[in-house]
Design an enzyme around this catalytic site. Structure first.
Site, mmCIF file in Angstrom:
data_model
loop_
_atom_site.group_PDB
_atom_site.id
_atom_site.type_symbol
_atom_site.label_atom_id
_atom_site.label_comp_id
_atom_site.label_asym_id
_atom_site.label_seq_id
_atom_site.Cartn_x
_atom_site.Cartn_y
_atom_site.Cartn_z
ATOM 1 N N SER A 115 0.519 -1.063 -0.092
ATOM 2 C CA SER A 115 -0.491 0.127 0.067
ATOM 3 C C SER A 115 1.020 0.978 -0.260
ATOM 4 C CB SER A 115 -0.830 -0.271 1.302
ATOM 5 O OG SER A 115 -0.189 0.315 2.729
ATOM 6 N N CYS A 139 3.193 -6.900 1.632
ATOM 7 C CA CYS A 139 1.941 -6.693 2.322
ATOM 8 C C CYS A 139 1.021 -7.591 3.184
ATOM 9 C CB CYS A 139 1.003 -5.292 1.759
ATOM 10 S SG CYS A 139 -0.034 -4.593 2.670
ATOM 11 N N GLU A 141 4.970 6.249 7.000
ATOM 12 C CA GLU A 141 4.361 7.169 5.323
ATOM 13 C C GLU A 141 5.431 8.521 4.834
ATOM 14 O OE1 GLU A 141 3.460 6.070 2.305
ATOM 15 O OE2 GLU A 141 3.706 3.863 2.957
ATOM 16 N N HIS A 170 5.180 -2.113 6.839
ATOM 17 C CA HIS A 170 5.862 -0.813 7.662
ATOM 18 C C HIS A 170 6.564 -1.167 9.147
ATOM 19 C CE1 HIS A 170 2.954 0.708 4.815
ATOM 20 N NE2 HIS A 170 3.778 2.275 4.386
HETATM 21 N N1 DGL Z 1 2.145 -2.379 5.030
HETATM 22 C C1 DGL Z 1 0.634 -3.146 4.859
HETATM 23 C C2 DGL Z 1 1.305 -4.294 6.160
HETATM 24 O O1 DGL Z 1 1.711 -5.082 5.440
HETATM 25 C C3 DGL Z 1 0.024 -2.357 4.944
HETATM 26 C C4 DGL Z 1 -0.302 -0.881 5.913
HETATM 27 C C5 DGL Z 1 -1.611 0.070 5.347
HETATM 28 O O2 DGL Z 1 -1.964 0.154 4.433
HETATM 29 O O3 DGL Z 1 -2.927 -0.084 6.379
HETATM 30 O O4 DGL Z 1 -0.116 -4.803 6.173
#
Ligand code: DGL
Length: 252
Positions: free
Chosen positions: A9, A71, A150, A184
């Site tokens: 994302s 993700c 971010e 993230h």
């Molecule tokens: N990096 C993502 C994950 O591993 C998504 C975080 C998001 O967009 O809420 O879940």
């Protein structure tokens, strides 16, 4: 040389890219950050499936041989659909690292930080079900973590306050293993580790996902290793965040 497509994302998936290049240093990488639609955490599965399909088409069009869904939320919402719709394409998804946490805990309590979408997904609930008789599993959404990363805020008072609010309940419950269930979160790992103290281990599943990618490339007979290495970054929104984190991982 394999062409490895990766998507997330936002810039979180770079925590997986950083592990992939360690084990596959001679490949061509295409990274798609869907930051115009970030965060995915609270979106519906249908919405994420639509985005995942669009990005898959984009990556395949650019020549991807394999797609790493870097993700956890998109893995939970869309990987089954992607595999059904593109049966010839190998997809690698994120696995919440509950198993190593459950095997390693001394207190018998493990903590999982992830998005709401991941925590209610059947993939996570199945994994949880396999271990919940042996260990106590406590979960918390990393509230505001994605936004911090971010925005490139990886430490300092604001990051500390935001991270503590979601982490402390897990520590209060006695967790001595903290699973990072969102790609993230590893960019906040130095801060998380400092807040946890020396008796708690923080687990990033990305190295295991990178090893799994090597295995699947081998199984599918996709040749790797001849180079030349290249990486191209694409963002559906403002590319600044992606470039900022990319620069950071290249300095490490
Ligand atoms: N990096 C993502 C994950 O591993 C998504 C975080 C998001 O967009 O809420 O879940």
């Amino acid at each position: 040389m394999a062409t490895i497509g990766i998507f997330d994302s936002g810039c979180g998936g770079l925590s997986v890219y950083r592990e992939l290049v360690k084990v596959l240093p001679q490949e061509r990488y295409l990274f798609f950050a869907d930051n115009a639609h970030c965060p995915y955490g609270e979106k519906t599965a249908l919405y994420i499936q639509r985005r995942a399909r669009y990005i898959t088409e984009w990556l395949l069009d650019k020549g991807a041989d394999i797609i790493v869904v870097a993700c956890n939320t998109a893995t939970a919402a869309a990987i089954a659909t992607l595999r059904a719709e593109y049966p010839d394409v190998p997809f690698i998804g994120m696995e919440p690292a509950v198993k190593p946490a459950a095997l390693g805990t001394k207190t018998g309590v493990i903590g999982v930080l992830a998005t709401a979408g991941t925590l209610k997904g059947s993939k996570y609930l199945n994994t949880r079900g396999r271990f919940q008789d042996d260990v106590t599993i406590v979960e918390h959404v990393g509230q505001g973590f994605v936004e911090l990363v971010e925005n490139g805020i990886l430490d300092g008072p604001e990051a500390q306050e935001t991270v503590s609010a979601s982490l402390q309940p897990l520590l209060d419950a006695g967790a001595d293993r903290i699973v990072l269930g969102c790609t993230h979160y590893p960019f906040l790992q130095p801060l998380i580790e400092r807040l946890c103290g020396p008796d708690v281990q923080v687990i990033d599943p990305a190295p295991a996902v990178a090893r799994q990618t090597v295995r699947i490339l081998g199984e599918r007979g996709i040749p790797v290793g001849a180079g030349p290495f290249s990486v191209s970054l694409h963002a559906s929104g403002d590319p600044a965040a992606l470039q900022r984190i990319f620069k950071r991982i290249n300095q490490q």
